[in-house]
Enzyme design. Structure first.
Site: not given
Ligand code: F0G
Length: 459
Positions: A73, A125-126, A216, A218, A259, A451
């Site tokens: 843990y 990102f969204d 960010d 990713a 990613k 979406h």
């Molecule tokens: N930031 C970026 C640039 C992303 O592309 C994503 C996720 C996230 C943050 C959020 O990360 O999914 O691990 O919570 N992008 C995916 C996509 C979902 O399809 O582009 P997550």
């Protein structure tokens, strides 16, 4: 000589069967899902380019690491192996694992964003956008204008517009901006990279106003590979050295490890500030778990520790970026317009240009997404008005994004060149009868991140 499209630097040891169901079965599946590809059964998809997130193939080393996962843990060995990798690659003072990227964003927003504050970025990102809004804050996208011109060949189309950023800070004042961001690569804008020069200039502008700067990250490894290829002075540096230089400009980062760490689940939140770290740990314990596992199993932490290095491997990156460029080239050769130059993790098709007769409020990119499934059993994702059109709370007017895109995201180490050829052939067929295709309307749409769960009806 390096080939233009380097062959896979791996061979296949485990296979996962996929199948193309009949045209009639595809039509029925579409109808049942309300024409939203997020609501379909994966077994009904032949080639799944919905996302490159968590859909990559792990390596034998990652699977071996999974067996070494320590499920204690607190203070697990797995955590310390991940900590070593994170410190080595990113160089921040503190970090916590999170179950994915948006969990890191949620915790950061919970600790820093207050109602009516703004968080600027090149483009959020969204999920980042929604996490800021969920705390009453407002996201702002200040990417350079070249980003919205699909033909423009700018090598760093993800760059922040420094003039816009300065004006923005002047307009709202630094007390209204709890932190600023940059997304690398810029997913919402076509997987386009940000240059080192621009990252440094952005960091300088934030820091001159005392605003903390979070990246960010990713797809940071893909971004660093583009810097190596395109930015003078970086040709001889390793991608890892470039990454270290990049993160040294920032005060912290959020990362979806799904990613560029090539894992099926996982995320990171890194930072330098001691007090903020304390608050983040408290928030993490409430929402994710103890700070040495952050919502993940020990084995997931180990897979991430190995995957972080594999994501930086330059033979892998050459193949990966080449695969995306290959698909873009196949499409462009048949006259299908995509965002130029090809991005890192996917090809973004300009659906608005393929269906000029479908207005943005009838969702041309959604129409293309449906058509591509109907034609070839292929799943892409709409990045247009379904995802990004929003109602301004003050003026009650709808704002539409500049481009209506269909993203074909390429999972890492998963599909071969013949899969991509099939995708290009399917799109060529659709293009030849593009004027027959009609738009869609919502039959259901939630307020945030609509979406994912919206339902549609063909017009
Ligand atoms: N930031 C970026 C640039 C992303 O592309 C994503 C996720 C996230 C943050 C959020 O990360 O999914 O691990 O919570 N992008 C995916 C996509 C979902 O399809 O582009 P997550």
């Amino acid at each position: 000589m390096t080939p233009i499209y380097p062959p896979e630097p791996f061979r296949i040891k485990v296979v996962e069967p996929i199948r193309l169901i009949s045209p009639g079965a595809r039509e029925a599946a579409l109808k049942e899902a309300g024409y939203n590809l997020f609501l379909m059964k994966a077994e009904d998809i032949f080639i799944d380019l919905l996302t490159d997130s968590g859909t990559g193939a792990m390596s034998q080393e990652q699977w071996a690491a999974i067996m070494r996962g320590d499920e204690s843990y607190a203070g697990a060995r797995s955590f310390h192996r991940l900590k070593n990798a994170v410190e080595d690659i990113f160089g921040f003072k503190h970090f916590v694992p999170t179950h994915q990227g948006r969990a890191a964003e949620n915790i950061l927003a919970a600790c820093l964003v207050k109602p009516d504050q703004w968080v600027p970025s090149n483009m959020h990102f969204d999920t980042t956008d929604a996490n800021i809004r969920a705390r009453g804050g407002r996201p702002a996208n200040l990417v350079i204008d070249e980003a919205s011109d699909p033909e423009n060949q700018h090598p760093f189309k993800g760059n922040m517009d420094i003039t816009k950023l300065k004006a923005f800070i002047k307009m709202y004042g630094c007390e209204k901006i709890p932190f600023g961001m940059v997304t690398v690569t810029n997913n919402a804008g076509g997987g386009q990279p940000v240059s080192m020069e621009n990252l440094k200039a952005t960091a300088d502008v934030y820091h001159e106003s005392g605003i903390p700067f979070f990246i960010d990250a990713a797809r940071y490894a893909e971004n660093c590979y583009f810097i190596k290829q395109r930015e003078p002075g970086y040709e001889q540096k390793s991608v890892k050295e470039i990454a270290r230089e990049m993160f040294a400009f920032a005060d912290g980062m959020t990362m979806s490890a799904k990613k560029d760490a090539i894992v099926n689940i996982g995320g990171l939140l890194c930072l330098n500030d001691d007090t903020l770290f304390q608050n983040i740990k408290n928030e993490l314990i409430l929402r994710e778990g103890f700070p040495t596992y952050g919502g993940l199993a020990g084995r997931d932490l180990d897979a991430m520790a190995v995957g972080l290095y594999e994501g930086l491997d330059e033979d892998y990156l050459a193949y990966r970026i080449g695969q995306t460029a290959y698909l873009a080239k196949q499409l462009n050769d048949t006259g299908i317009p995509t965002i130029q130059p090809a991005g890192g993790h996917g090809v973004y098709i300009n659906a608005g240009a393929i269906f000029p007769h479908i207005p943005n409020y009838e969702f041309p990119a959604q129409a293309l997404a449906v058509e591509l499934y109907r034609e070839g059993g292929i799943r892409g994702v709409e990045i247009g008005s379904v995802m990004f059109a929003c109602l301004d709370p003050e003026t009650q007017q709808w704002h539409y994004p500049k481009l209506e895109l269909l993203r074909l995201a390429i999972p890492r180490r998963t599909y071969t060149q013949s899969h991509l050829d099939y995708v290009a052939e399917s799109l060529a067929k659709i293009k030849s009868s593009a004027d027959q295709i009609r738009g869609y309307k919502f039959t259901y749409a939630p307020e945030l991140l609509r979406h994912f769960t919206a339902r549609f009806e063909p017009l």
